[in-house]
Design an enzyme around this catalytic site. Structure first.
Site, PDB file in Angstrom:
ATOM      1  N   HIS A 161      19.734  -9.865   3.999  1.00  0.00           N
ATOM      2  CA  HIS A 161      21.161  -9.804   4.323  1.00  0.00           C
ATOM      3  C   HIS A 161      22.020 -10.349   3.186  1.00  0.00           C
ATOM      4  CE1 HIS A 161      19.574 -10.059   8.672  1.00  0.00           C
ATOM      5  NE2 HIS A 161      19.883  -8.809   8.398  1.00  0.00           N
ATOM      6  N   HIS A 162      21.434 -10.439   1.983  1.00  0.00           N
ATOM      7  CA  HIS A 162      22.233 -11.020   0.881  1.00  0.00           C
ATOM      8  C   HIS A 162      23.417 -10.131   0.547  1.00  0.00           C
ATOM      9  CE1 HIS A 162      20.049  -8.119  -1.558  1.00  0.00           C
ATOM     10  NE2 HIS A 162      20.878  -8.360  -2.543  1.00  0.00           N
ATOM     11  N   LYS A 188      20.188  -1.191   4.290  1.00  0.00           N
ATOM     12  CA  LYS A 188      20.088   0.257   4.081  1.00  0.00           C
ATOM     13  C   LYS A 188      18.627   0.637   3.965  1.00  0.00           C
ATOM     14  CE  LYS A 188      22.305   4.088   3.300  1.00  0.00           C
ATOM     15  NZ  LYS A 188      21.413   4.712   4.284  1.00  0.00           N
ATOM     16  N   LYS A 228      14.877  -2.124  -4.451  1.00  0.00           N
ATOM     17  CA  LYS A 228      15.352  -0.834  -4.974  1.00  0.00           C
ATOM     18  C   LYS A 228      16.872  -0.835  -5.119  1.00  0.00           C
ATOM     19  CE  LYS A 228      13.201   2.460  -2.997  1.00  0.00           C
ATOM     20  NZ  LYS A 228      12.710   3.522  -2.108  1.00  0.00           N
ATOM     21  N   LYS A 238      14.582  -0.838   7.029  1.00  0.00           N
ATOM     22  CA  LYS A 238      13.703   0.319   7.262  1.00  0.00           C
ATOM     23  C   LYS A 238      13.422   0.429   8.743  1.00  0.00           C
ATOM     24  CE  LYS A 238      11.665   3.506   4.805  1.00  0.00           C
ATOM     25  NZ  LYS A 238      12.192   4.050   3.533  1.00  0.00           N
ATOM     26  N   SER A 270      22.986   8.046  -0.947  1.00  0.00           N
ATOM     27  CA  SER A 270      23.365   7.538   0.383  1.00  0.00           C
ATOM     28  C   SER A 270      24.556   6.584   0.250  1.00  0.00           C
ATOM     29  CB  SER A 270      22.199   6.781   1.023  1.00  0.00           C
ATOM     30  OG  SER A 270      21.340   7.677   1.679  1.00  0.00           O
TER      31      SER A 270
HETATM   32  P1  NAD Z   1       8.604  14.399   4.047  1.00  0.00           P
HETATM   33  O1  NAD Z   1       8.177  14.212   5.446  1.00  0.00           O
HETATM   34  O2  NAD Z   1       9.749  15.303   3.763  1.00  0.00           O
HETATM   35  O3  NAD Z   1       7.389  14.904   3.137  1.00  0.00           O
HETATM   36  C1  NAD Z   1       6.133  14.289   3.072  1.00  0.00           C
HETATM   37  C2  NAD Z   1       5.124  15.372   2.756  1.00  0.00           C
HETATM   38  O4  NAD Z   1       3.841  14.781   2.505  1.00  0.00           O
HETATM   39  C3  NAD Z   1       4.938  16.354   3.908  1.00  0.00           C
HETATM   40  O5  NAD Z   1       5.042  17.678   3.423  1.00  0.00           O
HETATM   41  C4  NAD Z   1       3.537  16.032   4.425  1.00  0.00           C
HETATM   42  O6  NAD Z   1       2.873  17.159   4.999  1.00  0.00           O
HETATM   43  C5  NAD Z   1       2.852  15.555   3.158  1.00  0.00           C
HETATM   44  N1  NAD Z   1       1.653  14.751   3.400  1.00  0.00           N
HETATM   45  C6  NAD Z   1       1.371  13.926   4.442  1.00  0.00           C
HETATM   46  N2  NAD Z   1       0.159  13.363   4.281  1.00  0.00           N
HETATM   47  C7  NAD Z   1      -0.330  13.831   3.121  1.00  0.00           C
HETATM   48  C8  NAD Z   1      -1.548  13.634   2.420  1.00  0.00           C
HETATM   49  N3  NAD Z   1      -2.495  12.815   2.870  1.00  0.00           N
HETATM   50  N4  NAD Z   1      -1.738  14.292   1.250  1.00  0.00           N
HETATM   51  C9  NAD Z   1      -0.785  15.120   0.775  1.00  0.00           C
HETATM   52  N5  NAD Z   1       0.392  15.357   1.401  1.00  0.00           N
HETATM   53  C10 NAD Z   1       0.618  14.718   2.565  1.00  0.00           C
HETATM   54  O7  NAD Z   1       8.876  12.924   3.504  1.00  0.00           O
HETATM   55  P2  NAD Z   1       9.727  12.521   2.232  1.00  0.00           P
HETATM   56  O8  NAD Z   1      11.093  12.196   2.683  1.00  0.00           O
HETATM   57  O9  NAD Z   1       9.496  13.498   1.155  1.00  0.00           O
HETATM   58  O10 NAD Z   1       9.043  11.123   1.884  1.00  0.00           O
HETATM   59  C11 NAD Z   1       7.840  11.056   1.141  1.00  0.00           C
HETATM   60  C12 NAD Z   1       7.691   9.662   0.553  1.00  0.00           C
HETATM   61  O11 NAD Z   1       8.842   9.377  -0.252  1.00  0.00           O
HETATM   62  C13 NAD Z   1       7.617   8.523   1.553  1.00  0.00           C
HETATM   63  O12 NAD Z   1       6.806   7.497   1.019  1.00  0.00           O
HETATM   64  C14 NAD Z   1       9.049   8.032   1.635  1.00  0.00           C
HETATM   65  O13 NAD Z   1       9.125   6.690   2.062  1.00  0.00           O
HETATM   66  C15 NAD Z   1       9.449   8.178   0.188  1.00  0.00           C
HETATM   67  N6  NAD Z   1      10.893   8.273  -0.037  1.00  0.00           N
HETATM   68  C16 NAD Z   1      11.647   9.225   0.539  1.00  0.00           C
HETATM   69  C17 NAD Z   1      13.011   9.292   0.263  1.00  0.00           C
HETATM   70  C18 NAD Z   1      13.905  10.360   0.825  1.00  0.00           C
HETATM   71  O14 NAD Z   1      15.083  10.413   0.436  1.00  0.00           O
HETATM   72  N7  NAD Z   1      13.421  11.239   1.675  1.00  0.00           N
HETATM   73  C19 NAD Z   1      13.591   8.339  -0.580  1.00  0.00           C
HETATM   74  C20 NAD Z   1      12.782   7.385  -1.181  1.00  0.00           C
HETATM   75  C21 NAD Z   1      11.431   7.362  -0.899  1.00  0.00           C
END
Ligand code: NAD
Length: 485
Positions: free
Chosen positions: A78-79, A84, A108, A120, A376
């Site tokens: 909460h700093h 987010k 981040k 989160k 965002s």
């Molecule tokens: P998403 O659900 O859109 O996509 C994830 C993809 O990974 C899916 O297509 C899924 O089928 C696939 N997947 C699942 N298990 C798998 C495996 N064992 N091997 C290969 N592929 C696999 O999710 P996203 O939003 O793209 O998020 C992916 C990662 O990025 C997460 O760790 C999330 O925390 C991180 N992230 C997302 C965002 C964002 O803006 N969406 C921002 C920062 C970080």
């Protein structure tokens, strides 16, 4: 690697292949940086801990039966307010994971100079097992729980999409929040990643992948760094393997390909596709939309054991599916020269030592996938200022450009083609401004991290440098508050 889960007495579950709990792994990396700093121990402890977690269980009617759903929201720091961070829908979500991801969000935001604390959320469901209507019911009920416990609000805590969620879920959250807290003028700022008509911002969907592209491009253009890892400068022709073809992975692959890289492998949960000649990302996406899978794509060879492709030869490996994908078991076999972390926590702490020993550059998640939270932040600014970016100045800018072009034409006696004229005159619209702000944020943060890495001989890797950048900024906030002398 399949994510099997082990359920504990508290109802939490953790994938079995975790070597240590995810939050402990994040803290191990934190501690590596903390020992190099002079901040008081109590301050470092305060920065490291998770401030609050809300674990909830609520009933939802699914196919005529009551199902009890488990969910969490963690506010790591909460700093700065609001907190987010995304909300993920996954069977493997557990309290430790949500806390760890909220901690990563704190660091981040600090790294890319976004004035938020980390949060989160997670709902323990496999969204593939529910109809759209059922998902809407679960999402709305989760939102009501957050409202009742003051874990959501434009000044309090602002969720966003993550694994398994997208603009549709964010729209349900925004609508539920507005229904319950109708009189708040900034209510739409309670969540980001919304559809455009509901207060979303252009460029948010692709922001994480685009930010990753900017970060990788910055590293590849850094001659000193490239010399260190024995790679040529520039993106052209660099070979890339991407794990996860979801929001982050698809956009990362698309932008890297447009930037001149060759995508030679894409891994999904049900298999991978590989081609030394390069995979057409858009064609693969179209194939997936038609067949429901990336496998059996005509332009590539299918590999059934998808994750074995993590170990294929390539310049850049982009894990962008889930955490804990590179462990001490497969790290010795990784052949990439750069690991560009699209996902949060894809490399566990013990694997990191092996990879660094091999001379692999890890561009850390807390920097590289920060594009989503940067945009965002822009969406939240748009919501609380109630005005679209570019609305005030686009036409004014175009008028100035028009006068300048006309003057040059008059003075030189030469006329530009209508296309050239349009290109020079056009004022920036919302998407241009968002992308420009994102690019600037990623470049600025890159140079802040590299300045730390280059000037402190005891900093051995980029993640530690990024942690130092984050910890120093958060410590500074506490100093400003007068909490720590
Ligand atoms: P998403 O659900 O859109 O996509 C994830 C993809 O990974 C899916 O297509 C899924 O089928 C696939 N997947 C699942 N298990 C798998 C495996 N064992 N091997 C290969 N592929 C696999 O999710 P996203 O939003 O793209 O998020 C992916 C990662 O990025 C997460 O760790 C999330 O925390 C991180 N992230 C997302 C965002 C964002 O803006 N969406 C921002 C920062 C970080």
């Amino acid at each position: 690697m399949a994510a099997t889960s082990a359920t504990t007495a508290s109802g939490n579950s953790a994938p079995k292949y975790f070597e240590i709990p995810f939050f402990a792994s994040v803290n191990e990396n934190f501690n590596k940086a903390a020992v190099l700093l002079d901040h008081p121990k109590g301050l470092l402890d305060q920065i490291r801990v998770c401030n609050s977690v809300y674990y909830m269980q609520f009933p939802v009617r699914i196919k005529g039966e009551i199902q009890v759903i488990s969910a969490w929201r963690a506010e790591h720091s909460h700093h700065k307010l609001p907190c987010k961070g995304g909300i993920r829908y996954s069977e493997n979500v557990n309290q430790d994971e949500v806390i760890a991801l909220s901690a990563l969000m704190t660091y981040k935001c600090a790294v890319v100079n976004v004035p938020f604390g980390g949060g989160k959320g997670g709902i323990k469901i496999n969204p593939k097992n529910y109809s759209e209507e059922e998902l809407e019911r679960i999402t709305r009920r989760y939102t009501v729980e957050l409202i009742h416990k003051n874990f959501i609000g434009p000044a309090v805590d602002v969720p966003a999409p993550d694994y398994g969620t997208g603009a549709r879920e964010m729209a349900w959250i925004a609508d539920t929040y507005q229904t319950f807290v109708g009189k708040e003028i900034d209510a739409l700022g309670c969540v980001t990643g919304k559809p455009i008509p509901l207060g979303g911002v252009h460029g948010r969907t692709e922001a994480t992948g685009r930010g990753l592209f900017f970060g990788v491009r910055e590293a590849l253009n850094d001659a000193e760094l490239m010399k260190k890892i024995n790679m040529s400068v520039g993106m052209e022709g660099k070979t890339v393997i991407v794990q996860g073809f979801g929001n982050v992975g698809y956009h990362a692959a698309k932008f890297l390909q447009e930037g001149g890289a060759t995508i030679i492998g894409i891994i999904e949960w049900d298999g991978a596709v590989v081609s030394a000649n390069g995979i057409d990302v858009e064609a693969l996406d179209a194939h997936r939309k038609t067949t429901g899978s990336i496998t059996n794509f005509h332009g590539a060879t299918t590999v059934k054991q998808g994750n074995s492709v993590l170990e294929y030869e390539c310049d850049i490996l982009v894990p962008s599916a889930l955490e804990s994908q590179i462990t001490k078991f497969n790290a010795p076999n990784i052949k990439a020269k750069i690991i560009a972390e699209g996902a949060n926590g894809p490399v566990v702490a013990s694997a990191e030592d092996i990879l660094l020993e091999k001379g692999i550059l890890i561009i850390p998640d807390m920097y590289l996938n920060a594009g989503g939270v940067v945009v965002s932040y822009f969406e939240w600014l748009k919501n609380i200022s109630h005005v679209r970016f570019g609305r005030m100045d686009k036409r004014f800018e175009e008028g100035g450009n028009f006068r300048l072009v006309s003057l040059v034409e008059r003075m030189t006696g030469q006329s530009l083609t209508p296309e050239e004229k349009n290109m020079l005159i056009r004022g920036a619209d919302e998407e241009d401004l968002v992308n420009s702000g994102l690019e600037d944020s990623m470049i600025t943060a890159y140079h802040e991290i590299m300045a730390i890495w280059r000037t402190r001989p005891n900093v051995k890797d980029m993640r530690t440098a990024a942690f130092i950048s984050a910890i120093d900024k958060i410590a500074h906030s506490y100093f400003q508050m007068g909490i720590f002398p």
